[in-house]
Design a protein around this motif. Structure first.
Motif, PDB file in Angstrom:
ATOM      1  N   GLU A   8       2.758  -1.236   6.142  1.00  0.00           N
ATOM      2  CA  GLU A   8       2.370  -2.465   5.135  1.00  0.00           C
ATOM      3  C   GLU A   8       0.966  -2.570   5.120  1.00  0.00           C
ATOM      4  OE1 GLU A   8       4.213  -5.022   3.258  1.00  0.00           O
ATOM      5  OE2 GLU A   8       5.633  -3.306   3.385  1.00  0.00           O
ATOM      6  N   ILE A   9       0.102  -2.228   5.965  1.00  0.00           N
ATOM      7  CA  ILE A   9      -1.219  -2.313   6.038  1.00  0.00           C
ATOM      8  C   ILE A   9      -1.818  -1.349   5.334  1.00  0.00           C
ATOM      9  CG2 ILE A   9      -3.379  -2.174   7.538  1.00  0.00           C
ATOM     10  CD1 ILE A   9      -2.034  -3.653   9.604  1.00  0.00           C
ATOM     11  N   LEU A  10      -1.027   0.018   5.321  1.00  0.00           N
ATOM     12  CA  LEU A  10      -1.544   1.035   4.636  1.00  0.00           C
ATOM     13  C   LEU A  10      -1.509   1.144   2.869  1.00  0.00           C
ATOM     14  CD1 LEU A  10      -2.885   4.004   4.795  1.00  0.00           C
ATOM     15  CD2 LEU A  10      -0.451   4.704   5.130  1.00  0.00           C
ATOM     16  N   THR A  11      -0.110   0.564   2.808  1.00  0.00           N
ATOM     17  CA  THR A  11       0.178   0.823   1.456  1.00  0.00           C
ATOM     18  C   THR A  11      -0.084  -0.697   0.550  1.00  0.00           C
ATOM     19  OG1 THR A  11       2.345  -0.183   2.120  1.00  0.00           O
ATOM     20  CG2 THR A  11       2.106   2.225   1.824  1.00  0.00           C
ATOM     21  N   ARG A  12      -0.611  -1.711   1.011  1.00  0.00           N
ATOM     22  CA  ARG A  12      -0.606  -2.866   0.073  1.00  0.00           C
ATOM     23  C   ARG A  12      -2.312  -2.772  -0.198  1.00  0.00           C
ATOM     24  NH1 ARG A  12       3.998  -4.356  -1.517  1.00  0.00           N
ATOM     25  NH2 ARG A  12       5.420  -4.537  -0.004  1.00  0.00           N
ATOM     26  N   VAL A  13      -2.794  -2.879  -1.623  1.00  0.00           N
ATOM     27  CA  VAL A  13      -3.761  -2.809  -2.043  1.00  0.00           C
ATOM     28  C   VAL A  13      -4.362  -3.744  -2.738  1.00  0.00           C
ATOM     29  CG1 VAL A  13      -4.055  -0.179  -1.594  1.00  0.00           C
ATOM     30  CG2 VAL A  13      -3.271  -1.194  -3.963  1.00  0.00           C
ATOM     31  N   GLY A  14      -3.698  -5.007  -2.855  1.00  0.00           N
ATOM     32  CA  GLY A  14      -3.955  -6.219  -3.651  1.00  0.00           C
ATOM     33  C   GLY A  14      -5.351  -6.785  -2.919  1.00  0.00           C
ATOM     34  N   PRO A  15      -5.759  -7.738  -3.812  1.00  0.00           N
ATOM     35  CA  PRO A  15      -6.893  -8.709  -3.292  1.00  0.00           C
ATOM     36  C   PRO A  15      -6.826  -9.046  -1.896  1.00  0.00           C
ATOM     37  CG  PRO A  15      -6.501  -8.937  -5.598  1.00  0.00           C
ATOM     38  CD  PRO A  15      -5.449  -8.023  -5.176  1.00  0.00           C
ATOM     39  N   GLY A  16      -7.652  -8.973  -0.886  1.00  0.00           N
ATOM     40  CA  GLY A  16      -7.604  -9.753   0.309  1.00  0.00           C
ATOM     41  C   GLY A  16      -6.929  -8.882   1.225  1.00  0.00           C
ATOM     42  N   THR A  17      -6.316  -7.784   1.065  1.00  0.00           N
ATOM     43  CA  THR A  17      -5.560  -6.746   1.835  1.00  0.00           C
ATOM     44  C   THR A  17      -6.609  -5.987   2.700  1.00  0.00           C
ATOM     45  OG1 THR A  17      -5.126  -5.265   0.356  1.00  0.00           O
ATOM     46  CG2 THR A  17      -3.386  -7.045   0.587  1.00  0.00           C
ATOM     47  N   LEU A  18      -6.307  -5.655   3.624  1.00  0.00           N
ATOM     48  CA  LEU A  18      -7.396  -4.580   4.471  1.00  0.00           C
ATOM     49  C   LEU A  18      -7.397  -3.313   3.665  1.00  0.00           C
ATOM     50  CD1 LEU A  18      -5.920  -5.017   8.054  1.00  0.00           C
ATOM     51  CD2 LEU A  18      -7.787  -5.935   7.184  1.00  0.00           C
ATOM     52  N   MET A  19      -6.474  -2.659   3.346  1.00  0.00           N
ATOM     53  CA  MET A  19      -6.789  -1.333   2.588  1.00  0.00           C
ATOM     54  C   MET A  19      -7.217  -1.645   1.233  1.00  0.00           C
ATOM     55  SD  MET A  19      -6.597   1.704   2.819  1.00  0.00           S
ATOM     56  CE  MET A  19      -5.817   2.158   4.211  1.00  0.00           C
ATOM     57  N   GLY A  20      -6.810  -2.746   0.479  1.00  0.00           N
ATOM     58  CA  GLY A  20      -7.482  -3.093  -0.893  1.00  0.00           C
ATOM     59  C   GLY A  20      -8.943  -3.273  -0.781  1.00  0.00           C
ATOM     60  N   GLU A  21      -9.191  -4.128   0.439  1.00  0.00           N
ATOM     61  CA  GLU A  21     -10.747  -4.288   0.543  1.00  0.00           C
ATOM     62  C   GLU A  21     -11.501  -2.949   0.831  1.00  0.00           C
ATOM     63  OE1 GLU A  21     -12.278  -7.285   0.008  1.00  0.00           O
ATOM     64  OE2 GLU A  21     -10.382  -7.596  -0.850  1.00  0.00           O
ATOM     65  N   LEU A  22     -10.828  -2.082   1.426  1.00  0.00           N
ATOM     66  CA  LEU A  22     -11.477  -0.791   1.819  1.00  0.00           C
ATOM     67  C   LEU A  22     -11.730   0.014   0.396  1.00  0.00           C
ATOM     68  CD1 LEU A  22     -12.637   1.534   3.567  1.00  0.00           C
ATOM     69  CD2 LEU A  22     -10.333   2.207   3.810  1.00  0.00           C
TER      70      LEU A  22
END
Length: 236
Positions: A8-22
């Motif tokens: 979930e951490i790897l694939t979620r890229v919306g605003p406020g997500t860990l991978m999204g912020e990266l």
């Protein structure tokens, strides 16, 4: 093997997500220049990092990338009128420039209009691609020229493809040295069986693994007296 919560951490890229912020810390392809080809042409829908946006080229030729929904009543600016160096919502006529600033509001006095601003992202057009930076302005780095800045449009070819997968997972698969090589076919053949004669791969023995590249490079033929120019684009 990843755990469910790690995936979930790897694939979620919306605003406020860990991978999204990266991923928002990098310049990202938003759309092709050909999708908004001329000043005043219709807007184009852009779905990027979990956000619904619209790209447009105003009547002065400037490119804007803004949120799709008008901040007034949420009408889609995809249907907006691209006129007079602004994008006008067809519902109540609110109009915005490429920076997301409200510049006209027929039903309200000017002071209120000046207080309204919607989300917009900086863009850089190069190699037939509109790039954008979606991270904090204070962390924005200069755009990295891939060798296409300053060249004429006929010196490169830009294309994109839609792949229904997570970009980071696809990249990890492409970088996996034990798997297929991006853009090439990898033929593997086991040792010949003592009971069967040796046969060449062309005759059907063995297996072939191929991968569609997420990075494409297009090279245009050189002009007389010039050199060829290549342009790389990332698609997902």
């Amino acid at each position: 093997m990843l755990k469910a919560e790690e995936n979930e951490i790897l694939t979620r890229v919306g605003p406020g997500t860990l991978m999204g912020e990266l991923l928002r810390r990098y310049w990202t392809p938003a759309c092709l220049s050909a999708e908004i080809p001329a000043p005043g042409s219709p807007p184009a829908r852009v779905r990027l990092l979990g956000e619904n946006l619209v790209a447009f080229r105003d009547t002065r030729g400037r490119v804007g990338l803004v949120q799709e929904n008008c901040p007034h009543r949420g009408a889609s600016l995809y249907f907006g009128r691209n006129e007079e160096a602004l994008l006008r919502c067809v519902y109540h006529g609110w109009a915005f420039d490429v920076d997301g600033k409200c510049v006209d509001m027929p039903s309200e006095p000017a002071p209120f209009c000046e207080k309204v601003r919607m989300k917009s992202y900086p863009v850089h057009e190069s190699g037939g691609i509109v790039w954008t930076y979606m991270g904090p302005r204070e962390t924005m780095t200069p755009f990295r020229d891939f060798g296409t800045d300053g060249h004429d449009a006929d010196e490169f070819i830009a294309a994109k493809q839609l792949t229904t997968c997570n970009w980071v997972q696809a990249m990890e698969g492409n970088l996996d040295t034990s798997g297929p090589i991006p853009g090439n076919s990898v033929a593997r053949r086991s040792s010949p069986s003592p009971r069967s004669p040796r046969r060449s791969p062309a005759s059907g023995t063995g297996s072939s693994r191929a991968c569609t590249p997420w990075t494409t490079t297009s090279r245009c033929p050189p002009k007389p007296g010039g050199t060829a120019t290549s342009a790389a684009s990332r698609t997902s």
